[in-house]
Design a protein around this motif. Structure first.
Motif, PDB file in Angstrom:
ATOM      1  N   MET A 190       0.820  -1.189   0.000  1.00 42.70           N
ATOM      2  CA  MET A 190       0.000   0.000   0.000  1.00 42.70           C
ATOM      3  C   MET A 190       0.869   1.261   0.000  1.00 42.70           C
ATOM      4  N   LYS A 191       1.862   1.279   0.905  1.00 39.61           N
ATOM      5  CA  LYS A 191       2.743   2.447   0.983  1.00 39.61           C
ATOM      6  C   LYS A 191       3.555   2.597  -0.303  1.00 39.61           C
ATOM      7  N   ASP A 232       2.633   1.724  -3.330  1.00 37.67           N
ATOM      8  CA  ASP A 232       1.743   2.249  -4.363  1.00 37.67           C
ATOM      9  C   ASP A 232       1.601   3.767  -4.261  1.00 37.67           C
ATOM     10  N   ILE A 233       1.516   4.269  -3.053  1.00 34.19           N
ATOM     11  CA  ILE A 233       1.397   5.712  -2.848  1.00 34.19           C
ATOM     12  C   ILE A 233       2.673   6.410  -3.303  1.00 34.19           C
ATOM     13  N   LEU A 234       3.827   5.840  -2.970  1.00 32.83           N
ATOM     14  CA  LEU A 234       5.105   6.432  -3.376  1.00 32.83           C
ATOM     15  C   LEU A 234       5.266   6.396  -4.900  1.00 32.83           C
ATOM     16  N   THR A 286       2.845   6.369  -7.126  1.00 34.88           N
ATOM     17  CA  THR A 286       1.903   7.338  -7.670  1.00 34.88           C
ATOM     18  C   THR A 286       2.442   8.759  -7.507  1.00 34.88           C
ATOM     19  N   ALA A 287       2.997   9.048  -6.333  1.00 32.29           N
ATOM     20  CA  ALA A 287       3.560  10.376  -6.084  1.00 32.29           C
ATOM     21  C   ALA A 287       4.732  10.649  -7.034  1.00 32.29           C
TER      22      ALA A 287
END
Length: 115
Positions: free
Chosen positions: A1-2, A4-6, A8-9
């Motif tokens: 999850m973390k 994926d956020i990185l 995307t960012a």
């Protein structure tokens, strides 16, 4: 999850950098001297740092003056960069180019940036 956020960012930052930097890069590439400035075997390219230009008219005047020197095949003056690019024969002295800029009017001066 973390992760994926990185990812995307990082993707968003990359797209923003391209969106902002892309047009700047295109402008810089378009401002390069024309391909006719490619040196031939018996010629050289001299880059002059030019001071005293206040408008594009000054640049046009300097370009015509440099192009009129015997042995100069092409000259391009960039007002924004305060530079002149001259393709000339090997026998044309740097001092001749600098003197031509200085003779174009009061306040004009030049120095050889590269040969």
């Amino acid at each position: 999850m973390k992760r994926d956020i990185l990812n995307t960012a990082a993707l968003v930052v990359g797209v923003l950098v391209l969106a902002v930097g892309g047009p700047v890069m295109v402008r810089q590439l378009r401002s390069l001297p024309p391909t006719s400035l490619a040196a031939r075997a018996d010629e050289r390219i001299v880059t002059l740092e030019v001071a005293g230009m206040t408008c594009s008219g000054c640049a046009s005047s300097l370009q015509a003056r440099l192009a009129g020197i015997a042995g100069v095949s092409t000259a391009a003056v960039r007002f924004q960069q305060r530079r002149a690019y001259v393709v000339c024969g090997r026998g044309v002295a740097d001092t001749t180019l600098v003197a031509a800029v200085a003779g174009a009017g009061p306040g004009f001066s030049a120095a050889v940036a590269s040969r």
